[in-house]
Design an enzyme around this catalytic site. Structure first.
Site: not given
Length: 351
Positions: A12, A16, A60-61, A85, A128, A183, A187, A251
């Site tokens: 969501a 997604g 909640d996963v 996240e 990522s 993060y 990943k 970037r």
């Protein structure tokens, strides 16, 4: 006859929702699991952008019960794992939250499948560019070195680059993963978990390492992700956009529609290699360049260098996508100028 079911975790969210529309009619069932976190979903309701045919399960996963309830009713053919996240800077002060969702959530998904004796034909993992960290840089002799994370003293002194070195684009074929943020580390852990489980249980896994995804549908309230909507809001208000460091960070901004097409392609057709694929525009732009395009669109004052910095940010990030093009037959179709125009028009309609 069993149904052809696609499960999208975190479905969501920004990516997604776009993917759900891209997959319209491709599966008998499209099942979405998302906790509608208030950082993204302030009103905690089903997003209008989510495809109508997608069955949304708010859960909640990280909880085992989520998967037991889900797998009692659905046996997924394809699992597209987006749930994560994603705040790079935020992950340094909320490491537990990022590790819980990204690492434990992935492990709970895999454990749930194992408990129910299910092995999807294919996993598609949205990874990522953060797994690369600063990546490889070239020295004066032409050799590649990995300088690692910039230190606090470097950043405090305004030493943004690594002296004597020039940056290289990231490539799954040649760049060694070396994350510099919590993060990024989580990943990379997702990649390892998916790979180990899939080899043991006979599933395929295709990993896409996404560059900076942007476009209509991005959160306009989440201050931890989406620098371009922030720039647009500042310029639209007639203010000068502040540029961190010296504004020359590179970037690779890749448009949401191109990312959704890439995810859908590997979900439906697979990939010829177990090697991760880099998903970017194939063109690096400085933060200052993008800010100037946005400022000009709104006739705002020119962006200014403020000299601030953020721990966990890499100096430069771009990608080589030749192998992705060759293997997947995928090509980014929206360039930066067009993508920024489409993003700003979407923001104008909502502000």
């Amino acid at each position: 006859m069993s149904k052809n079911t696609c499960l999208i975790t975190g479905g969501a969210g920004f990516i997604g929702c776009a993917l759900s529309r891209e997959l319209a009619g491709a599966f008998d069932e499209l099942v979405v699991v998302d906790n509608l976190h208030p950082q993204i979903h302030a009103d905690h309701r089903r997003p209008d952008a989510l495809a109508p045919h997608a069955a949304l399960h708010v859960a909640d996963v990280t909880e085992a019960g989520t998967w037991d309830r889900l797998f009692a009713d659905f046996d997924p053919t394809v699992v597209i794992h987006l749930a994560a996240e994603t705040g790079t800077g935020q992950s340094l002060t909320e490491a537990t939250r990022h590790a819980a969702v990204n690492v434990v959530g992935t492990a709970q998904l895999l454990d749930g499948l194992a408990r129910h004796a299910m092995a999807p034909k294919r996993f598609v993992l949205s990874s990522s560019r953060a797994v690369y960290g600063e990546g490889a840089w070239r020295n004066a002799e032409g050799g590649l070195v990995y300088p690692g994370q910039r230190t606090r003293s470097q950043l405090e002194a305004g030493q943004w680059d690594f002296p004597g070195l020039s940056p290289r684009p990231f490539s799954a074929e040649s760049t060694r993963p070396s994350p510099i943020s919590v993060y990024g580390a989580t990943k990379l852990a997702q990649e390892h978990l998916m790979s180990a489980w899939s080899h043991a249980f006979g599933s395929e896994v295709v990993t896409l390492r996404l560059q900076n995804v942007y476009g209509p549908g991005q959160s306009l309230t989440n201050s931890y992700t989406g620098i371009l909507p922030l720039f647009a809001r500042i310029a639209k208000a007639g203010q000068s956009i502040p540029l961190y460091e010296d504004g020359c960070m590179l970037r690779d901004f890749v448009f949401i529609d191109d990312v959704a097409r890439a995810l859908a392609k590997v979900a439906l057709c697979g990939a010829p290699s177990a090697q991760p694929y880099d998903i970017g525009s194939g063109r690096a732009a400085t933060i200052g360049e993008t800010a100037r395009i946005i400022a000009a669109r709104y006739n705002a004052p020119a962006p200014h260098v403020c000299g601030k910095y953020r721990h966990g940010d890499v100096r430069h990030a771009s990608s080589e996508i030749e192998q992705t093009r060759a293997d997947l037959g995928w090509e980014p179709q929206v360039d930066l100028q067009e993508g920024l125009d489409r993003l700003c028009r979407w923001i104008d309609e909502r502000m």
